[in-house]
Design an enzyme around this catalytic site. Sequence first.
Site, mmCIF file in Angstrom:
data_model
loop_
_atom_site.group_PDB
_atom_site.id
_atom_site.type_symbol
_atom_site.label_atom_id
_atom_site.label_comp_id
_atom_site.label_asym_id
_atom_site.label_seq_id
_atom_site.Cartn_x
_atom_site.Cartn_y
_atom_site.Cartn_z
ATOM 1 N N SER A 46 2.114 5.052 4.234
ATOM 2 C CA SER A 46 1.672 4.311 3.897
ATOM 3 C C SER A 46 0.518 4.431 3.069
ATOM 4 C CB SER A 46 2.332 2.830 3.915
ATOM 5 O OG SER A 46 1.842 2.291 5.061
ATOM 6 N N ASP A 331 -0.923 -7.259 1.406
ATOM 7 C CA ASP A 331 0.397 -7.606 2.544
ATOM 8 C C ASP A 331 -0.041 -8.147 3.284
ATOM 9 O OD1 ASP A 331 0.412 -5.124 2.778
ATOM 10 O OD2 ASP A 331 2.082 -3.992 2.017
ATOM 11 N N HIS A 334 -1.610 -3.244 4.067
ATOM 12 C CA HIS A 334 -2.052 -2.276 3.042
ATOM 13 C C HIS A 334 -3.456 -2.891 2.345
ATOM 14 C CE1 HIS A 334 2.111 -1.636 4.395
ATOM 15 N NE2 HIS A 334 1.722 0.353 4.118
#
Length: 369
Positions: A46, A331, A334
């Site tokens: 991610s 978040d 990240h």
Amino acid sequence: MTSPQFQKIFVSFGKFITLGVVMMAMLCGISDSKCEFEAIFNFGDSNSDTGGFWAAFPAQSGPFGMTYFKRPAGRASDGRLIVDFLAQALGLPFLSPYLQSIGSDYRHGANYATLASTVLLPNTSLFVTGISPFSLAIQLNQMKEFKARVDEFHSSCTSGSTKLPSPDIFGKSLYTFYIGQNDFTSNLAAIGIGGVKQFLPQVVSQIAGTVKELYALGGRTFLVLNLAPIGCYPAFLVQLPHSSSDLDAYGCMISYNNAVLDYNNMLKEALAQTRRNLPNASLICVDTHSVLLELFQNPTSHVFCGNTKVINGSTVTATACSDPQDYVSWDGIHATEAANKLTTWAILNGSYFDPPFPLHQLCDLNPIG
């Protein structure tokens, strides 16, 4: 970026920000930039996924993408990622996800990264533990298939427009890796640091083996980003067991960050050994860990943006801060676009390459805005 937190960040980043600002100012005058790299092929999770996971499993909603794209754009951030800024600096468009069937353009590379990907093959399902089925081995197979299809297309077609690169591009590309975080963190709560350390040699071996296979396909320049200081991540500070004595002056978990350092040293050594067996190749370890470690401040928010949970009998949905540019963590896991930009500045400066790599001599670097 005028908050006290970011003022501290810029002071601590003095060793490269001053040079970075000067470099960016000089670059603003470039009108006909040239670069030896015509494409980027990225492998990751991610931290560098530009939409692959959400192309496979459409569901992303706001507030992701709010800063730059003004809408969800398949990235686990409020805006751009390191790989986006790197593409900008090289004068290339944002990378299209390999899994995205509509609107993709692969003339300047492809992105195989997906959210929740691991280096090692997962022994569980996405719908059980949330781990992506697109591990590094799968991403490598996708790359092999991509190259085979490109070669096949150009051997059978002599004219017409295409969104595919030329067959000779694979030797003129930058191959980037930003993966391994999920191998490290996905089982930490269950088996602890000692349990995770047992299979980390397999992780670095798999990364080194993937580099060798890409070298056989024609790749010659590889940037491997090391693991970030996960002991500073707000989400893990909540989820992982630790005592107050395990926290440093910045509120980061010492034991987990020490384990990350052990992994990064292991990765660095594995890449050094691999480098000796790859003639005419540049295999660079990028120390993003040091950059992010300087960026992190005391985390205060521990609920994922956009997620809903029941607290004291009331259903509450976490919304995004109105000023994500003033924070490092987006978040809880990240980085924000602001942190990604600062990290990319440090990478472009070259101070975090091992061994040294003259990227600024190979490319007229464009400003990242």
